[in-house]
Design an enzyme around this catalytic site. Structure first.
Site, PDB file in Angstrom:
ATOM      1  N   TRP A 261      15.737 -46.848 -38.137  1.00 46.27           N
ATOM      2  CA  TRP A 261      14.297 -47.075 -38.069  1.00 46.27           C
ATOM      3  C   TRP A 261      13.615 -46.094 -39.025  1.00 46.27           C
ATOM      4  CZ3 TRP A 261      11.497 -50.734 -35.361  1.00 46.27           C
ATOM      5  CH2 TRP A 261      12.245 -51.567 -34.520  1.00 46.27           C
TER       6      TRP A 261
ATOM      7  N   HIS B 186      19.015 -44.900 -31.227  1.00 44.75           N
ATOM      8  CA  HIS B 186      18.704 -46.307 -31.510  1.00 44.75           C
ATOM      9  C   HIS B 186      19.231 -46.749 -32.872  1.00 44.75           C
ATOM     10  CE1 HIS B 186      16.180 -46.619 -27.934  1.00 44.75           C
ATOM     11  NE2 HIS B 186      15.871 -45.368 -28.207  1.00 44.75           N
TER      12      HIS B 186
ATOM     13  N   HIS C 198      23.353 -50.495 -29.987  1.00 43.99           N
ATOM     14  CA  HIS C 198      22.907 -49.558 -28.951  1.00 43.99           C
ATOM     15  C   HIS C 198      22.250 -50.277 -27.777  1.00 43.99           C
ATOM     16  CE1 HIS C 198      19.220 -50.243 -31.279  1.00 43.99           C
ATOM     17  NE2 HIS C 198      18.560 -49.926 -30.169  1.00 43.99           N
TER      18      HIS C 198
ATOM     19  N   ASP D 276      19.102 -50.001 -25.042  1.00 45.82           N
ATOM     20  CA  ASP D 276      17.806 -49.384 -24.702  1.00 45.82           C
ATOM     21  C   ASP D 276      17.774 -49.126 -23.198  1.00 45.82           C
ATOM     22  OD1 ASP D 276      16.865 -49.620 -27.272  1.00 45.82           O
ATOM     23  OD2 ASP D 276      15.393 -51.190 -26.843  1.00 45.82           O
TER      24      ASP D 276
ATOM     25  N   HIS E 193      12.914 -45.805 -22.570  1.00 45.25           N
ATOM     26  CA  HIS E 193      12.551 -45.914 -23.987  1.00 45.25           C
ATOM     27  C   HIS E 193      11.096 -46.356 -24.153  1.00 45.25           C
ATOM     28  CE1 HIS E 193      12.753 -46.769 -28.216  1.00 45.25           C
ATOM     29  NE2 HIS E 193      12.896 -48.078 -28.096  1.00 45.25           N
TER      30      HIS E 193
ATOM     31  N   HIS F  77      10.192 -56.382 -24.711  1.00 44.65           N
ATOM     32  CA  HIS F  77      10.860 -55.293 -23.981  1.00 44.65           C
ATOM     33  C   HIS F  77      10.329 -55.230 -22.541  1.00 44.65           C
ATOM     34  CE1 HIS F  77      12.062 -53.578 -27.946  1.00 44.65           C
ATOM     35  NE2 HIS F  77      12.919 -52.835 -27.278  1.00 44.65           N
TER      36      HIS F  77
ATOM     37  N   GLU G 288      21.067 -54.064 -28.494  1.00 39.48           N
ATOM     38  CA  GLU G 288      20.547 -54.435 -29.819  1.00 39.48           C
ATOM     39  C   GLU G 288      21.532 -54.107 -30.945  1.00 39.48           C
ATOM     40  OE1 GLU G 288      15.785 -53.854 -28.770  1.00 39.48           O
ATOM     41  OE2 GLU G 288      16.954 -52.116 -29.410  1.00 39.48           O
TER      42      GLU G 288
END
Length: 208
Positions: free
Chosen positions: A19, A49, A53, A55, A59, A160, A172
């Site tokens: 990210w 992340h 991974h 979540d 998160h 989410h 994810e």
């Protein structure tokens, strides 16, 4: 004859995408055998992340469970891979015709191509309303082959939150390009990192 396990994890390399605002992955030797005389010892720095991974609810919810509080049984067992690569948005209508007989884990194979070294500019979207449908079918885990179940620039993280409200956990960045639609056995165990909002996983499938 038993089928072999298939690795569907992104390899954690020093050039794996992350990210934009997040900590990049790095592996390096802290101690080299040539210096220590006995062992190589490596260290890792990463966002939880990066790569494939899980979540944890924490998160995106300050009161949500952390990764070490989640039931490990969610991440081991029968899973259904569903090919939704023909649509740009996965809606209730997209999933309505699938039979989820007793399936608690669903993995969506979207049109997003798996290139672990490239962080995408755009990904297919998931309508938050699919959470209600999946929950009605008894689904407890939703996996995707993308960095997120929400749009990359989303601030409200509607999908989410919808999944979380319906008791569905999130996996994810799976690698599903070479995986056919069908039923598999899944193992995608997160690490028990105390207080963490997520964890890298080594995700593997075996055809049933």
């Amino acid at each position: 004859m038993a089928h072999d396990w298939i690795d569907i994890s992104q390899p954690l390399t020093n050039d794996i995408a992350h990210w934009p605002e997040d900590a990049p992955f790095s592996y390096s030797l802290t101690v080299a055998k040539k210096d220590s005389g006995s062992v190589n010892i490596g260290q890792v720095t990463t966002s939880v992340h990066t790569g494939t991974h899980v979540d944890a609810p924490f998160h995106f919810d300050d009161n949500g469970q952390t990764i070490d509080q989640l039931d490990v049984n969610l991440y081991v067992g029968e899973a259904m891979v569903i090919d939704v690569s023909h649509v740009d948005e996965v809606t209730v209508e997209t999933l309505a015709n699938f039979s989820f007989d007793g399936i608690k884990r669903v993995l969506l194979k979207t049109s997003h191509p798996n290139d672990p070294t490239q962080f995408p500019e755009k990904i297919p979207t998931l309508d938050p309303r699919i959470a209600n449908l999946l929950a009605e079918k008894g689904v407890k885990l939703l996996g995707v082959n993308m960095p997120s179940v929400d749009a990359l620039d989303s601030k409200d993280l509607a999908t989410h939150h919808a999944l979380y409200k319906n008791g569905i956990n999130i996996l994810e960045n799976l690698m599903l390009d070479k995986i056919d639609q069908g039923n598999y056995e899944l193992i995608a165990l997160p690490l028990a990192i105390e207080g963490s909002d997520g964890s890298p996983v080594r995700a593997v499938l075996r055809p049933l």
